[in-house]
Write a protein that holds these residues in place. Structure first.
Motif, PDB file in Angstrom:
ATOM      1  N   LEU A  60       0.829  -1.203   0.000  1.00 39.49           N
ATOM      2  CA  LEU A  60       0.000   0.000   0.000  1.00 39.49           C
ATOM      3  C   LEU A  60       0.859   1.246   0.000  1.00 39.49           C
ATOM      4  CD1 LEU A  60      -1.656  -1.927   2.509  1.00 39.49           C
ATOM      5  CD2 LEU A  60      -3.269  -0.297   1.631  1.00 39.49           C
ATOM      6  N   ASP A  61       0.244   2.342  -0.444  1.00 39.65           N
ATOM      7  CA  ASP A  61       0.826   3.671  -0.307  1.00 39.65           C
ATOM      8  C   ASP A  61       0.118   4.314   0.886  1.00 39.65           C
ATOM      9  OD1 ASP A  61       1.653   6.289  -0.403  1.00 39.65           O
ATOM     10  OD2 ASP A  61       0.735   6.729  -2.344  1.00 39.65           O
ATOM     11  N   PRO A  62       0.706   4.251   2.092  1.00 44.22           N
ATOM     12  CA  PRO A  62       0.011   4.744   3.283  1.00 44.22           C
ATOM     13  C   PRO A  62      -0.155   6.261   3.306  1.00 44.22           C
ATOM     14  CG  PRO A  62       2.221   4.041   3.862  1.00 44.22           C
ATOM     15  CD  PRO A  62       2.014   3.694   2.411  1.00 44.22           C
ATOM     16  N   THR A  63       0.437   6.958   2.336  1.00 39.92           N
ATOM     17  CA  THR A  63       0.286   8.413   2.295  1.00 39.92           C
ATOM     18  C   THR A  63      -0.983   8.834   1.568  1.00 39.92           C
ATOM     19  OG1 THR A  63       1.566   8.626   0.240  1.00 39.92           O
ATOM     20  CG2 THR A  63       2.792   8.712   2.327  1.00 39.92           C
ATOM     21  N   HIS A  64      -1.626   7.912   0.874  1.00 44.97           N
ATOM     22  CA  HIS A  64      -2.864   8.251   0.155  1.00 44.97           C
ATOM     23  C   HIS A  64      -4.038   8.207   1.129  1.00 44.97           C
ATOM     24  CE1 HIS A  64      -6.138   8.192  -2.705  1.00 44.97           C
ATOM     25  NE2 HIS A  64      -5.269   8.652  -3.607  1.00 44.97           N
ATOM     26  N   PRO A  65      -5.004   9.138   1.010  1.00 43.44           N
ATOM     27  CA  PRO A  65      -6.148   9.161   1.936  1.00 43.44           C
ATOM     28  C   PRO A  65      -6.953   7.860   2.000  1.00 43.44           C
ATOM     29  CG  PRO A  65      -6.097  11.182   0.649  1.00 43.44           C
ATOM     30  CD  PRO A  65      -5.034  10.287   0.093  1.00 43.44           C
ATOM     31  N   VAL A  66      -7.055   7.103   0.900  1.00 40.57           N
ATOM     32  CA  VAL A  66      -7.804   5.850   0.936  1.00 40.57           C
ATOM     33  C   VAL A  66      -7.092   4.809   1.796  1.00 40.57           C
ATOM     34  CG1 VAL A  66      -8.708   3.943  -0.481  1.00 40.57           C
ATOM     35  CG2 VAL A  66      -8.934   6.286  -1.268  1.00 40.57           C
ATOM     36  N   ALA A  67      -5.787   4.918   1.938  1.00 38.53           N
ATOM     37  CA  ALA A  67      -5.015   3.971   2.746  1.00 38.53           C
ATOM     38  C   ALA A  67      -4.686   4.535   4.129  1.00 38.53           C
ATOM     39  CB  ALA A  67      -3.727   3.592   2.016  1.00 38.53           C
ATOM     40  N   PHE A  68      -5.366   5.591   4.529  1.00 38.74           N
ATOM     41  CA  PHE A  68      -5.134   6.196   5.842  1.00 38.74           C
ATOM     42  C   PHE A  68      -5.376   5.152   6.943  1.00 38.74           C
ATOM     43  CE2 PHE A  68      -6.778   8.401   9.624  1.00 38.74           C
ATOM     44  CZ  PHE A  68      -5.680   9.191   9.915  1.00 38.74           C
ATOM     45  N   GLY A  69      -4.431   5.031   7.860  1.00 36.91           N
ATOM     46  CA  GLY A  69      -4.563   4.082   8.963  1.00 36.91           C
ATOM     47  C   GLY A  69      -3.939   2.730   8.695  1.00 36.91           C
ATOM     48  N   PHE A  70      -3.402   2.520   7.492  1.00 38.42           N
ATOM     49  CA  PHE A  70      -2.751   1.254   7.144  1.00 38.42           C
ATOM     50  C   PHE A  70      -1.244   1.394   7.205  1.00 38.42           C
ATOM     51  CE2 PHE A  70      -6.822   0.672   4.986  1.00 38.42           C
ATOM     52  CZ  PHE A  70      -7.102  -0.651   5.264  1.00 38.42           C
ATOM     53  N   ASN A  71      -0.557   0.260   7.352  1.00 43.37           N
ATOM     54  CA  ASN A  71       0.895   0.225   7.199  1.00 43.37           C
ATOM     55  C   ASN A  71       1.196   0.035   5.717  1.00 43.37           C
ATOM     56  OD1 ASN A  71       1.405   0.393  10.006  1.00 43.37           O
ATOM     57  ND2 ASN A  71       0.958  -1.793  10.199  1.00 43.37           N
ATOM     58  N   GLN A  72       2.446  -0.250   5.389  1.00 41.02           N
ATOM     59  CA  GLN A  72       2.811  -0.442   3.982  1.00 41.02           C
ATOM     60  C   GLN A  72       2.389  -1.805   3.448  1.00 41.02           C
ATOM     61  OE1 GLN A  72       6.985   0.527   3.697  1.00 41.02           O
ATOM     62  NE2 GLN A  72       6.496   2.663   3.303  1.00 41.02           N
ATOM     63  N   LYS A  73       2.002  -2.717   4.315  1.00 36.19           N
ATOM     64  CA  LYS A  73       1.540  -4.048   3.902  1.00 36.19           C
ATOM     65  C   LYS A  73       0.210  -4.338   4.590  1.00 36.19           C
ATOM     66  CE  LYS A  73       5.262  -5.469   1.612  1.00 36.19           C
ATOM     67  NZ  LYS A  73       5.262  -5.847   0.231  1.00 36.19           N
ATOM     68  N   SER A  74      -0.636  -5.086   3.902  1.00 40.09           N
ATOM     69  CA  SER A  74      -1.911  -5.530   4.462  1.00 40.09           C
ATOM     70  C   SER A  74      -2.297  -6.814   3.737  1.00 40.09           C
ATOM     71  CB  SER A  74      -2.986  -4.452   4.291  1.00 40.09           C
ATOM     72  OG  SER A  74      -4.164  -4.817   4.997  1.00 40.09           O
ATOM     73  N   PHE A  75      -3.521  -7.270   3.933  1.00 37.00           N
ATOM     74  CA  PHE A  75      -3.971  -8.510   3.313  1.00 37.00           C
ATOM     75  C   PHE A  75      -5.322  -8.288   2.650  1.00 37.00           C
ATOM     76  CE2 PHE A  75      -1.103  -9.670   6.677  1.00 37.00           C
ATOM     77  CZ  PHE A  75      -0.293 -10.598   6.057  1.00 37.00           C
ATOM     78  N   ILE A  76      -5.605  -9.118   1.635  1.00 36.07           N
ATOM     79  CA  ILE A  76      -6.887  -9.041   0.920  1.00 36.07           C
ATOM     80  C   ILE A  76      -7.375 -10.464   0.677  1.00 36.07           C
ATOM     81  CG2 ILE A  76      -5.885  -8.998  -1.404  1.00 36.07           C
ATOM     82  CD1 ILE A  76      -8.666  -6.694  -0.711  1.00 36.07           C
ATOM     83  N   LEU A  77      -8.678 -10.631   0.751  1.00 37.61           N
ATOM     84  CA  LEU A  77      -9.294 -11.910   0.425  1.00 37.61           C
ATOM     85  C   LEU A  77      -9.637 -11.892  -1.055  1.00 37.61           C
ATOM     86  CD1 LEU A  77     -10.611 -14.613   1.343  1.00 37.61           C
ATOM     87  CD2 LEU A  77     -12.717 -13.314   1.635  1.00 37.61           C
ATOM     88  N   LYS A  78      -9.040 -12.786  -1.837  1.00 32.87           N
ATOM     89  CA  LYS A  78      -9.290 -12.860  -3.280  1.00 32.87           C
ATOM     90  C   LYS A  78     -10.463 -13.790  -3.532  1.00 32.87           C
ATOM     91  CE  LYS A  78      -6.997 -11.947  -6.412  1.00 32.87           C
ATOM     92  NZ  LYS A  78      -7.801 -11.070  -7.222  1.00 32.87           N
ATOM     93  N   THR A  79     -11.433 -13.304  -4.275  1.00 27.37           N
ATOM     94  CA  THR A  79     -12.577 -14.129  -4.638  1.00 27.37           C
ATOM     95  C   THR A  79     -12.609 -14.401  -6.141  1.00 27.37           C
ATOM     96  OG1 THR A  79     -13.957 -12.167  -4.800  1.00 27.37           O
ATOM     97  CG2 THR A  79     -13.967 -13.341  -2.698  1.00 27.37           C
ATOM     98  N   THR A  80     -11.704 -13.774  -6.887  1.00 26.98           N
ATOM     99  CA  THR A  80     -11.597 -14.001  -8.325  1.00 26.98           C
ATOM    100  C   THR A  80     -10.123 -14.128  -8.681  1.00 26.98           C
ATOM    101  OG1 THR A  80     -11.372 -11.674  -8.938  1.00 26.98           O
ATOM    102  CG2 THR A  80     -13.615 -12.529  -8.760  1.00 26.98           C
TER     103      THR A  80
END
Length: 163
Positions: A64-84
């Motif tokens: 992630l880019d933690p400086t972007h407002p959509v990623a506010f509150g995140f670190n540089q890494k996170s996880f996602i559940l892939k459904t496709t």
């Protein structure tokens, strides 16, 4: 204004040139042996063949880019559940907020051995300015079955913090 596109909605927008979404393409080179094997496949193996081309219910680490407002509150890494097994390429015009880095392999869950195209440097969350508004792309629905708490944070940031 803003428009938020979740998961499979993106595939419906593939031909809309104003959104500039590009899907990775698989290499169509098929050897003569592979072509013959495809023609002579057995009915009993159909489900196994279908599953080997899927990646669903698996968990991937994303950057992630933690400086972007959509990623506010995140670190540089996170996880996602892939459904496709589809993700658009990284945006050339706009902000790549979260993405699958390098040759992505699941941290947990199932990924078929024949998944095409490979999940490599693909967009997970992106923001693009269109006129006076923004289009916010989520290649996976962050609220799917309310699985991840960070999905709430992504959506809250997308709705309230994008200027």
């Amino acid at each position: 204004g803003r428009a938020i596109f979740l998961g499979r909605t993106l595939s419906q927008l593939l031909n809309d040139s104003s959104l500039e979404l590009k899907w990775p393409t698989k290499d169509e080179k098929v050897t003569e042996e592979e072509g013959k094997a495809q023609k002579l496949k057995t009915y009993g193996n159909r489900r196994r063949e279908q599953v080997s081309r899927k990646s669903f219910g698996s968990i991937y680490e994303i950057s992630l880019d933690p400086t972007h407002p959509v990623a506010f509150g995140f670190n540089q890494k996170s996880f996602i559940l892939k459904t496709t097994n589809k993700n658009p390429d990284l945006l050339s015009n706009g902000w790549n907020v979260a993405w699958l880095d390098g040759n992505a392999e699941p941290v947990s869950g199932f990924k078929g051995k024949k998944v095409e195209p490979p999940l490599k440097d693909n967009l997970v969350v992106g923001v693009r300015e269109i006129g006076k508004g923004k289009a916010i792309y989520f290649s996976e629905n962050p609220l799917f079955r309310l699985f991840w708490k960070n999905g709430y944070l992504f959506m809250g940031n997308a709705v309230f913090f994008t200027d």
